[in-house]
Design a protein around this motif. Structure first.
Motif, short mmCIF file in Angstrom:
data_model
loop_
_atom_site.label_atom_id
_atom_site.label_comp_id
_atom_site.label_asym_id
_atom_site.label_seq_id
_atom_site.Cartn_x
_atom_site.Cartn_y
_atom_site.Cartn_z
N ASN A 1 0.94 -1.18 0.05
CA ASN A 1 -0.07 -0.05 0.07
C ASN A 1 0.75 1.25 -0.04
N GLY A 2 2.20 1.20 0.30
CA GLY A 2 3.00 2.28 0.60
C GLY A 2 3.39 3.18 -0.86
N PRO A 3 4.29 4.08 -0.65
CA PRO A 3 4.70 4.74 -1.85
C PRO A 3 5.73 3.94 -2.74
N VAL A 4 5.60 4.14 -4.02
CA VAL A 4 6.50 3.64 -4.90
C VAL A 4 7.54 4.73 -5.63
N PHE A 5 8.88 4.81 -5.26
CA PHE A 5 9.68 5.74 -5.56
C PHE A 5 10.24 5.40 -6.91
N VAL A 6 9.99 6.53 -7.94
CA VAL A 6 10.65 6.44 -9.27
C VAL A 6 11.12 7.50 -9.61
N TYR A 7 12.37 7.37 -10.75
CA TYR A 7 12.79 8.33 -10.97
C TYR A 7 11.96 9.03 -12.34
N GLY A 8 11.56 10.22 -12.45
CA GLY A 8 10.90 10.95 -13.30
C GLY A 8 11.61 11.39 -14.60
N PRO A 9 10.88 11.79 -15.73
CA PRO A 9 11.51 12.43 -16.93
C PRO A 9 12.55 13.37 -16.53
N ASP A 10 12.58 14.32 -15.62
CA ASP A 10 13.29 15.09 -15.37
C ASP A 10 14.70 14.62 -14.56
N HIS A 11 14.79 13.20 -14.24
CA HIS A 11 15.47 12.67 -13.41
C HIS A 11 15.67 13.01 -11.85
N ALA A 12 14.43 13.72 -11.51
CA ALA A 12 13.98 13.92 -10.11
C ALA A 12 13.10 12.75 -9.56
N MET A 13 13.29 12.49 -8.35
CA MET A 13 12.47 11.37 -7.83
C MET A 13 10.95 11.92 -7.53
N ALA A 14 10.10 10.98 -7.85
CA ALA A 14 8.64 11.24 -7.54
C ALA A 14 8.06 9.98 -6.87
N ILE A 15 6.72 10.03 -6.41
CA ILE A 15 6.25 9.00 -5.58
C ILE A 15 4.97 8.81 -6.23
N GLN A 16 4.95 7.30 -6.48
CA GLN A 16 3.72 6.96 -7.26
C GLN A 16 2.56 6.56 -6.22
N SER A 17 1.30 6.68 -6.40
CA SER A 17 0.27 6.20 -5.63
C SER A 17 -0.80 5.48 -6.23
N TRP A 18 -0.33 4.17 -6.44
CA TRP A 18 -1.25 3.11 -7.15
C TRP A 18 -2.50 2.82 -6.43
N GLY A 19 -3.39 2.47 -6.96
CA GLY A 19 -4.55 1.88 -6.10
C GLY A 19 -4.25 0.73 -5.28
N PHE A 20 -5.12 0.92 -4.03
CA PHE A 20 -4.99 -0.08 -3.23
C PHE A 20 -6.23 -0.52 -2.49
N ASN A 21 -6.94 -1.74 -2.69
CA ASN A 21 -8.17 -2.28 -2.41
C ASN A 21 -8.24 -3.41 -1.40
N GLY A 22 -7.10 -3.50 -0.47
CA GLY A 22 -6.92 -4.78 0.42
C GLY A 22 -6.92 -6.04 -0.22
N TRP A 23 -6.23 -5.94 -1.26
CA TRP A 23 -6.16 -7.56 -2.01
C TRP A 23 -7.26 -7.90 -2.50
N GLY A 24 -8.13 -6.87 -3.29
CA GLY A 24 -9.33 -7.42 -3.96
C GLY A 24 -10.40 -7.35 -2.87
N GLY A 25 -10.50 -6.40 -1.72
CA GLY A 25 -11.48 -6.56 -0.94
C GLY A 25 -11.55 -7.33 0.33
N LYS A 26 -10.33 -8.14 0.44
CA LYS A 26 -10.46 -9.23 1.41
C LYS A 26 -10.11 -8.46 3.06
N GLN A 27 -9.53 -7.32 3.03
CA GLN A 27 -9.06 -6.76 4.25
C GLN A 27 -9.35 -5.24 4.49
N PRO A 28 -9.34 -4.61 5.59
CA PRO A 28 -9.56 -3.16 5.75
C PRO A 28 -8.37 -2.54 5.04
N TYR A 29 -8.69 -1.22 4.25
CA TYR A 29 -7.57 -0.89 3.61
C TYR A 29 -7.62 0.62 3.48
#
Length: 372
Positions: A122-150
């Motif tokens: 569920n946490g941040p995914v750190f990537v290097y962006g087109p400007d070579h600077a670091m950014a954080i990606q926030s992907w969707g998270f739904n508790g592994w398909g609604g199995k747990q609180p999220y």
């Protein structure tokens, strides 16, 4: 990741809309956005500390020693960033670390309520962006398909981005957990369809659409999709339980017999062992055993299944490896030390954590250093 189900609160999105989003993501992010390999030098490691607010104090008390030992092992080589449920929890954790004689010099805290401990997913995914600077990606998270609180844990990437004053890329239209993704840092992506291309995560997304989004945002072009097995476990068979890019040219996995025992089909096993990188070069392979016996928790519960050593975590100076009080702990540790001769392999007891669905890699998330 243990005892309760929640209903999946997912809105079905028309396929044409998702296709448009994928194309827009590709146009905006481009192939210059890359997720670096776990082996690159870290600024630090993120942990979500166990608490009692979702599953009670027994749950917390049974697994908390794993977090203490992970922190102890990591702090000499990098920062440890701890997500604490509340200010009072932060104080409690600080006292725990002090009692364990762990210096707090390299430990920082972010206060944010969470549902559970699985920061890899569920946490941040750190990537290097087109400007070579670091950014954080926030992907969707739904508790592994609604199995747990999220809902609380899903807020962590945005909170971390604010704390670090980093730009955040909102990818919440796509549910992709970190443990479902392996990349070699050189353009190759490895995952199971069962944990990403699953109606409980991405009901209206085709494989081609997902490939486009992943290519745009992780810097990958070579896709190795295994089928996996839906409902094999709470994650629908995350890749990081049985196959990892230990280095950019080496896949850490199990023997075909153990992969079969893990639940993979013969087709998936053949596909994995035939994997080639983006240049068409076959990968090297290093095999780790399963535990010799079924895992038994420290409080005497026989889980009825064996443990994997593939779910290790690579830090700057150490490699954290799950251990199970099993005869094969030493065998796996020796094998992993040969893969990482410049780092010290440290065994971390995960028996009680494993009873709740995961191991070391599942509860850690790397923050790469600076920009490239």
């Amino acid at each position: 990741m243990s005892h309760r189900d929640t209903k999946r609160l997912a809105t079905r999105r028309p396929a044409l809309l998702l296709a448009a989003i994928a194309l827009l993501s590709t146009a905006c992010a481009g192939a210059q956005t890359t997720m670096p390999h776990e082996n690159v030098r870290h600024e630090g490691t993120w942990l979500q500390w166990p608490h009692s607010y979702t599953y009670g104090s027994t749950y917390r008390d049974r697994i908390e020693s794993t977090w203490i030992e992970m922190t102890r092992s990591l702090v000499s080589g990098e920062k440890v960033h701890i997500v604490a449920y509340s200010a009072s929890e932060q104080e409690r954790i600080q006292n725990l670390l002090a009692e364990a004689d762990i210096p707090l010099t390299n430990v920082t805290f972010v206060v944010q309520p969470t549902d559970d401990v699985w920061v890899r997913d569920n946490g941040p995914v750190f990537v290097y962006g087109p400007d070579h600077a670091m950014a954080i990606q926030s992907w969707g998270f739904n508790g592994w398909g609604g199995k747990q609180p999220y809902h609380l844990s899903a807020e962590v990437p945005a909170v971390v981005a604010r704390e670090l004053n980093m730009s955040k890329v909102d990818l919440s239209n796509y549910v992709v957990e970190g443990g479902a993704v392996e990349t070699d840092g050189r353009g190759t992506f490895l995952a199971t369809r069962s944990s990403i291309l699953n109606p409980n995560r991405n009901p209206d997304v085709t494989e081609d659409q997902m490939d486009a989004v992943l290519a745009a945002n992780l810097g990958v072009s070579n896709f190795i999709w295994l089928d996996g097995v839906r409902n094999a476990d709470i994650t629908d068979m995350h890749i990081d339980g049985f196959a990892r890019f230990a280095t950019s040219d080496t896949i850490a996995t199990m023997s075909p017999a153990d992969l079969n025992d893990w639940g993979l089909s013969s087709t998936d096993i053949q596909r994995l062992y035939a994997a080639k990188d983006a240049n068409g070069t076959p990968y090297k392979f290093v095999q780790f055993p399963l535990t010799e016996n079924n895992v038994v928790t420290s409080y005497g519960k026989d889980l009825g299944y064996k443990g994997s050593y593939v779910n290790f975590y690579v830090g700057n100076s150490v490699v954290l490896m799950p251990t199970y009080n099993d005869a094969n702990d030493a065998v796996a540790k020796a094998a992993l030390q040969r893969v990482f001769p410049d780092r010290v392999v440290v065994g971390i007891d995960v028996r009680n954590l494993y009873a709740n669905g995961g191991m070391i890699h599942c509860v850690t998330q790397q923050q790469p250093e600076g920009s490239f």
